[in-house]
Design an enzyme around this catalytic site. Structure first.
Site, PDB file in Angstrom:
ATOM      1  N   GLY A   1     -60.584  26.212  53.302  1.00  0.00           N
ATOM      2  CA  GLY A   1     -61.872  26.801  53.639  1.00  0.00           C
ATOM      3  C   GLY A   1     -61.878  27.224  55.086  1.00  0.00           C
TER       4      GLY A   1
ATOM      5  N   PHE B   1     -62.779  25.617  57.620  1.00  0.00           N
ATOM      6  CA  PHE B   1     -62.378  24.534  58.521  1.00  0.00           C
ATOM      7  C   PHE B   1     -60.868  24.384  58.611  1.00  0.00           C
ATOM      8  CE2 PHE B   1     -63.043  22.939  54.247  1.00  0.00           C
ATOM      9  CZ  PHE B   1     -61.827  22.342  53.973  1.00  0.00           C
ATOM     10  N   GLY B   2     -60.127  24.787  57.571  1.00  0.00           N
ATOM     11  CA  GLY B   2     -58.691  24.559  57.515  1.00  0.00           C
ATOM     12  C   GLY B   2     -58.250  24.298  56.087  1.00  0.00           C
ATOM     13  N   ARG B   3     -57.286  23.373  55.904  1.00  0.00           N
ATOM     14  CA  ARG B   3     -56.727  23.107  54.569  1.00  0.00           C
ATOM     15  C   ARG B   3     -56.713  21.614  54.273  1.00  0.00           C
ATOM     16  NH1 ARG B   3     -51.996  27.366  53.115  1.00  0.00           N
ATOM     17  NH2 ARG B   3     -53.050  29.232  53.852  1.00  0.00           N
ATOM     18  N   VAL B   4     -56.754  21.290  52.974  1.00  0.00           N
ATOM     19  CA  VAL B   4     -56.702  19.902  52.532  1.00  0.00           C
ATOM     20  C   VAL B   4     -55.455  19.722  51.663  1.00  0.00           C
ATOM     21  CG1 VAL B   4     -57.839  18.067  51.246  1.00  0.00           C
ATOM     22  CG2 VAL B   4     -59.208  19.664  52.589  1.00  0.00           C
TER      23      VAL B   4
ATOM     24  N   LYS C   1     -57.088  16.304  55.528  1.00  0.00           N
ATOM     25  CA  LYS C   1     -57.691  17.554  55.979  1.00  0.00           C
ATOM     26  C   LYS C   1     -57.051  17.943  57.304  1.00  0.00           C
ATOM     27  CE  LYS C   1     -62.214  18.153  55.870  1.00  0.00           C
ATOM     28  NZ  LYS C   1     -63.639  18.071  56.285  1.00  0.00           N
TER      29      LYS C   1
ATOM     30  N   ASP D   1     -75.201  19.579  54.428  1.00  0.00           N
ATOM     31  CA  ASP D   1     -74.379  20.483  53.598  1.00  0.00           C
ATOM     32  C   ASP D   1     -74.167  19.892  52.206  1.00  0.00           C
ATOM     33  OD1 ASP D   1     -73.117  22.866  53.170  1.00  0.00           O
ATOM     34  OD2 ASP D   1     -71.216  22.279  54.061  1.00  0.00           O
TER      35      ASP D   1
ATOM     36  N   LEU E   1     -54.445  21.139  48.221  1.00  0.00           N
ATOM     37  CA  LEU E   1     -55.560  20.902  47.290  1.00  0.00           C
ATOM     38  C   LEU E   1     -56.635  21.970  47.413  1.00  0.00           C
ATOM     39  CD1 LEU E   1     -56.009  17.038  47.726  1.00  0.00           C
ATOM     40  CD2 LEU E   1     -54.930  18.221  45.808  1.00  0.00           C
ATOM     41  N   GLY E   2     -56.822  22.512  48.599  1.00  0.00           N
ATOM     42  CA  GLY E   2     -57.861  23.518  48.802  1.00  0.00           C
ATOM     43  C   GLY E   2     -57.890  23.954  50.251  1.00  0.00           C
TER      44      GLY E   2
END
Length: 654
Positions: free
Chosen positions: A351, A353-356, A371, A467, A348-349
């Site tokens: 960043g 932090f990692g991946r979703v 996540k 955030d 899905l996306g």
């Protein structure tokens, strides 16, 4: 008990083994100065950068790599909006070690609006970002050993000045002017230590870059002198200072041995005796790593101590996890099955932090979002536990629901309700998605406001999100806005100050006092919410280019200027065709008030809810009242929800 009782003796033995064989380092860190005579291991490293002994290695042994390193905390070049911007002076010692005659690409000193740079950039970009971004500004002095005419290079051994572009503002052949004024070339790839001085005057915008071999005093004549206005970078807020480098196809090394920087003054001279420059030039970086045989013994003892302690530490960590987070809710096997082995088609996306991933739980067929925290994420474990500790307990219709987590070896996974319509920013900026009408936008704004009010006032403790932004607002089946990503969130008791003391958040949403003091409060969340609702109405990002000069401009400043120049309605997203002008005007003015530069003049979320729901009337005020007249008192009474700028008129019957 074995681990605890042996540890002091092992440390003493290690110290005795290392004494006299490893260089020490001397570090001074302050609000406006830093001095690194050798480097500690707590620098902010990225890409292939490594801490090696007491110096920094920016590129690895393999070719085609890049790396960057930043000071562990950001610098503030401006005390508050409108105040003078600080000048700066810096000096550093570096060396380029190109093995087997393979060329590297070079090294840079840089100032950046973010420390979150890509980890693997092509060699010719020197570890600098090569795609323009309206939220990322950088300044760099490059020490380049490859000729790239498209970047304004004059030869393959040069020093250049870059500002928000890889095309150099000014470039000169590397070298220095000796005491009689004659130019002497410095071959950057000669594997000799070189010292550079960079001096910037913020009033005249004069930039001087000076170069010399180590042990030679700073030349009187700079190598390069040019005019460059860095105000758009230095006035935005916190600035990250550091270095980047990249290697070519063959193995090559770029090393920084020492660094000194000072705002509004002259950088302290570096201590050559601590930097061990002669040892580096005589034997190269590998000598400093190999050291004496006693170091091998010390390493053996460290490994032994680690092996003894690891099992006990792991048992304690497992206990801590279960105390703070509860027992794991999902098995790793179920989550692998749910995502088809974390297949890219389920992605899905992604960043920092990692991946979703999208997933379908095998037992219930429920659709979820998973996540998968990257092991390389610098704050991954801390943010992972923060999400569980906070989202695992709160329940609100406008907050993303955490369903559980999984911890398996090095894998950290969080499982959420699946939001089929994705994040709000997609609908604001992706031309391939349908335009949200005004009713839907207002509904989302009210929902997010309700969620933040719950975090600040309605839950048993105060939760500071830290955030709030469009990409962290997710849309469910009915297009309700739900605030997510609580990895940076912190909580504290009502009536007690928060204990966060470092800058966190996303550029453009960070309140001035947060950038200056590093203290997150409910008021800093309100600031981010104010920027967010203006963004939703205007369909513009928090920081973007000004229409005339091309310089970067904060969205709230642009809207205020639009209001001063005519009508605030002129700032509305051009894609919106049918809207209630009264509602739009209220939301824009409320956004400007929430993003006021003085935190004491921002309304609390209780008042924000009243304004949005019509339970209180926002009195008229002029755009000039939004500009701070002076520096804010650092001790803000958070119990004061509003002041004269937010006079409340309660409407009866509500």
């Amino acid at each position: 008990m074995l681990c605890l009782s042996w540890r002091p003796y092992l440390l003493v033995l290690l110290f005795l083994c290392l004494a006299g064989h490893l260089n020490t380092f001397d570090v001074i860190v302050g609000n406006n100065e830093l001095v690194y005579n050798g480097f500690p291991p707590d620098m902010n490293l990225g890409g292939q950068a490594l801490w090696r002994g007491n110096f920094l290695s920016l590129t690895g042994a393999l070719g085609g790599t890049s790396g960057h390193v930043f000071c562990s905390y950001p610098l503030s070049f401006q005390n508050h909006p409108g105040s003078p911007i600080s000048s700066f002076s810096t000096t550093f010692v570096f060396v380029m070690d190109f093995n087997n005659h393979h060329k590297g690409n070079g090294l840079t000193f840089m100032l950046s609006s973010t420390s979150d740079l890509p980890d693997n950039l092509p060699g010719q970009y020197l570890g600098l970002p090569y795609s323009n971004s309206d939220v990322h500004v950088f300044f760099a002095v490059e020490f380049d050993t490859v000729l790239n005419p498209e970047f304004g290079d004059i030869d393959n051994n040069h020093v250049g000045v870059d500002f928000n572009s890889l095309v150099s503002v000014e470039s000169q052949t590397a070298g220095f002017y000796d005491y009689i004024g004659e130019f002497q070339t410095i071959v950057l790839e000669s594997e000799k230590t070189v010292q550079s001085w960079v001096d910037y005057d913020s009033k005249s915008h004069q930039l001087n870059v000076t170069l010399a071999p180590c042990y030679i005093s700073k030349p009187q004549i700079p190598l390069l002198s040019t005019t460059v206005n860095l105000s758009s970078l230095l006035s935005l807020g916190p600035v990250y200072a550091g270095f980047s480098a990249s290697s070519g196809k063959g193995s090559s090394g770029h090393y920084v041995l020492g660094w000194s920087l000072k705002l509004d003054g002259v950088a302290q001279p570096l201590d050559y005796t601590v930097l061990s420059i002669r040892e580096f030039e005589s034997h190269g970086p590998n000598y400093l790593i190999r050291g004496a045989p006693s170091i091998v013994l010390a390493v053996f003892l460290i490994v032994l101590a680690v092996l003894i302690c690891r099992h006990l530490r792991k048992a304690k960590e497992d206990d801590d996890w279960e105390i703070k987070c509860g027992m794991p809710s999902f098995t790793y096997k179920d989550l692998v099955t749910a995502t088809e082995g974390f297949s890219n088609k389920m992605l899905l996306g992604k960043g920092g932090f990692g991946r979703v991933y999208k997933g379908v739980l095998p037992t219930t067929t429920q659709h979820v979002a998973i996540k998968r925290v990257s092991p390389e994420s610098k704050q991954g474990k801390k943010e992972f536990m923060a999400e569980i500790a906070i989202l695992g307990h709160v329940r609100h219709r406008n907050l993303v629901q955490l369903l559980g987590y999984c911890r398996y070896k090095q894998e950290l996974l969080l499982v959420y309700d699946y939001m089929p319509n994705g994040s709000l920013d997609k609908y604001l900026y992706d031309k391939n998605t349908p335009t949200l009408d005004w009713a839907r936008r207002l509904h989302i704004i009210k929902g997010v406001a309700s969620g933040i009010f719950y975090l600040h006032e309605d839950w048993e403790q105060v939760i500071i999100h830290r955030d709030i932004k469009a990409s962290n607002v997710l849309l469910d089946d009915d297009m309700n806005g739900r605030l997510g990503d609580f990895g940076l969130a912190r909580l504290h008791d009502h009536g007690v100050d928060a204990h966060t003391t470092h800058v966190a958040g996303t550029w453009g949403y960070i309140a001035p006092e947060l950038a200056r003091l590093g203290k997150a409060t409910k008021a800093t969340d309100v600031f981010a919410f104010g920027v967010f609702i203006i963004e939703v109405v205007c369909g513009r990002k928090p920081i973007g280019p000004a229409s005339t000069s091309g310089d970067l401009l904060a969205l709230a400043d642009w809207v205020r200027g639009t209001w001063q120049g005519g009508s605030i309605i002129d700032a509305v997203d051009s894609e919106l065709k049918d809207y209630d002008t009264t509602e739009v005007e209220l939301v824009l003015k409320l956004g400007l008030l929430c993003s006021h530069s003085l935190s004491r003049l921002r309304p609390c979320m209780r008042l924000v809810m009243l304004y949005l729901e019509g339970g209180a009337r926002l009195v008229d005020f002029q755009p000039a009242s939004l500009v701070a007249g002076g520096r804010e008192d650092e001790k803000v009474d958070e119990a004061v929800c509003a002041s004269s700028a937010t006079t409340v008129t309660i409407i009866s019957g509500r």
